[in-house]
Design an enzyme around this catalytic site. Structure first.
Site, mmCIF file in Angstrom:
data_model
loop_
_atom_site.group_PDB
_atom_site.id
_atom_site.type_symbol
_atom_site.label_atom_id
_atom_site.label_comp_id
_atom_site.label_asym_id
_atom_site.label_seq_id
_atom_site.Cartn_x
_atom_site.Cartn_y
_atom_site.Cartn_z
ATOM 1 C CD GLU A 270 -2.949 -0.534 2.445
ATOM 2 O OE1 GLU A 270 -3.799 -1.425 2.487
ATOM 3 O OE2 GLU A 270 -2.618 0.122 3.446
ATOM 4 N N PRO A 271 1.729 1.438 -0.971
ATOM 5 C CG PRO A 271 3.032 1.303 -2.893
ATOM 6 C CD PRO A 271 1.989 0.568 -2.129
ATOM 7 N N GLY A 272 2.062 4.934 -0.635
ATOM 8 C CA GLY A 272 1.539 6.243 -1.017
ATOM 9 C C GLY A 272 2.681 7.132 -1.467
ATOM 10 N NE ARG A 273 6.811 9.146 2.965
ATOM 11 C CZ ARG A 273 6.406 10.160 3.714
ATOM 12 N NH1 ARG A 273 6.683 11.387 3.360
ATOM 13 N NH2 ARG A 273 5.725 9.947 4.828
ATOM 14 C CE1 TYR A 313 3.272 14.369 10.533
ATOM 15 C CE2 TYR A 313 3.783 15.165 8.339
ATOM 16 C CZ TYR A 313 2.910 14.576 9.219
ATOM 17 O OH TYR A 313 1.677 14.175 8.776
ATOM 18 C CB CYS A 343 -0.209 35.083 11.345
ATOM 19 S SG CYS A 343 0.069 36.180 12.708
ATOM 20 C CE1 TYR A 372 0.094 10.757 3.143
ATOM 21 C CE2 TYR A 372 2.400 10.327 2.689
ATOM 22 C CZ TYR A 372 1.118 9.869 2.924
ATOM 23 O OH TYR A 372 0.866 8.521 2.930
#
Ligand code: LLP
Length: 413
Positions: A270-273, A313, A343, A372
């Site tokens: 299940e790779p996203g990145r 992060y 701000c 992301y």
């Protein structure tokens, strides 16, 4: 390396200054070839047994990117009804979608059930809900692998401290709920966390999941989750995730399971990145520079609303400074803080980082923003979200998402 965008000809001969002028800044710019190459690579992680890669669309749900997954034979996992709807809009058939939600309402779960989308339940209480909504049905359960990994505490999804998955000690309870509602467990899945460059924790978790899998009869599929990393420090020559050696180490683990289990279910990851991160950069404009007590600040229009990862992060994204559309040489570097127009004092892309000295009017090019990035954008400080532009394989440019307008911000009120 001095410049990644030059090294791979990221803009395929287009001048980034022209892109910035035509589409405005900040703007996400994608490269079709880079995305397709990564999708092709994940589609080949397991070749000896039945296998599909599920692109985890939370990384990026732009419909034009989802269509690339569709064309590359990659399936998808969705976390929410919204992500399912994006996949529907991209033309994904329901049997190529895996719904892997967390804490969803009855209505959201029903949305998937009505479309016969395979659904994973990640707690006993969600399994109970599934049974109530679809007695006699077939679903999956998400197992908490007991180990986790990731680039930050906030993205570790396996292990005792996280909210995800069902612990091994609760497996008997799964069977009780299945008996109560006459449910069949078609598959089990896990996800240890996001972004590892060394595969050992993932391989340990695979070994562990396969051990647990033996407690389930006749599984149709086993999904090992995503998390493969990409080199965010490419200007310092960080190597790519070593997919070939990972594959070589994965195969014998699966061989041994298949021999014991007596058959090979469909394996999934299940790779996203990995699919999209390297396929995008953000171009932003330097609108101001200043010195504050010995710290040099480069003020851009890439606020934390455009890319939240560094403030959320402390994530590292390489940055190139472009003047007249060309990367400024990295031969001479000075420490600079690149910040946005939001701000918050945490609105920083990097702190005291050695970079070529930027001046007003330069472009800042932030690398590896395809995952992301836009999917975590916000309209904080009432700033409309940026546009997205695709550099197609033939070098032509296509606007794949318009810049949000002030009218868009007002239209729900
Ligand atoms: N499968 C499940 C169940 C997941 O929760 C995730 C990511 C993935 C697959 C895909 O993981 P990947 O291959 O992309 O690492 N916003 C954070 C990452 C959060 C990941 C959440 N789950 C970041 O920007 O680093």
């Amino acid at each position: 390396m001095d410049s990644y965008i030059n090294h791979v000809d990221f803009f395929k001969g287009n001048n980034p200054e022209d892109i910035a002028r035509e589409y405005g800044t900040p703007v996400y710019v994608y490269n079709e070839d880079v995305i397709r190459a990564h999708m092709k690579s994940v589609a080949q992680v397991i070749t000896k047994y039945p296998y599909t890669a599920n692109y985890s669309v939370k990384a990026n749900t732009n419909i034009h990117i989802l269509k690339m997954a569709l064309e590359e034979g990659v399936n998808c996992d969705a976390m929410s009804e919204g992500e399912i709807r994006m996949l529907e809009a991209a033309g994904f058939p329901y049997d190529r979608i895996f719904f892997v939600p967390n804490n969803v309402s009855r209505e959201e779960m029903q949305y998937a059930i009505d479309r016969n989308i395979m659904t994973s339940c990640d707690s006993l209480s969600q399994l109970e809900q599934y049974g109530e909504l679809n007695p006699g049905g077939k679903c999956a359960v998400r197992i908490n692998p007991g180990v986790g990994a990731g680039h930050h505490e906030k993205v570790v999804t396996g292990g005792k401290k996280t909210k995800f998955g069902i612990s091994e000690s609760d497996i008997d309870e799964i069977f009780k709920i299945c008996d109560k509602y006459n449910l069949t467990i078609a598959g089990i899945n896990q996800h240890i966390g996001s972004l590892f460059m060394e595969p050992d924790p993932y391989l340990d978790a695979v070994t562990n999941l396969l051990r647990i899998a033996k407690r389930f009869d006749n599984l149709e599929f086993i999904d090992f989750g995503g998390g493969y990393g990409i080199p965010y420090h490419k200007l310092d020559d960080q190597p790519e995730y070593d997919m070939e050696s990972f594959k070589k180490r994965l195969e014998p683990i699966i061989d041994s399971f298949v021999a014991d289990y007596g058959k090979a279910p469909l394996f999934k990851s299940e790779p996203g990145r990995y699919c999209v991160a390297e396929g995008s950069v953000i171009l932003g404009r330097v609108h101001a520079t200043k010195d504050n007590s010995g710290h040099h600040f480069i003020g851009t229009d890439i606020g934390m609303n455009v890319l939240v990862r560094p403030s959320m992060y402390d994530s590292w994204h390489d940055i190139e400074i472009l003047r007249d559309g060309k990367p400024v040489s990295r031969d001479s570097l000075t420490e600079q803080n690149v910040c946005g127009n939001i701000c918050e004092s945490g609105d920083l892309l990097c702190k005291d980082r050695p970079l070529p000295k930027a001046i007003k009017g330069d472009l800042v090019c932030v690398l590896d923003t395809g995952a992301y990035g836009y999917s975590m954008c916000s309209t904080y400080n009432s700033r409309p979200r940026p546009a997205e532009v695709l550099v197609k394989s033939d070098g032509s440019l296509k606007l794949i998402r318009k810049r949000e307008t002030y009218e868009d911000l007002l239209k729900l009120m």
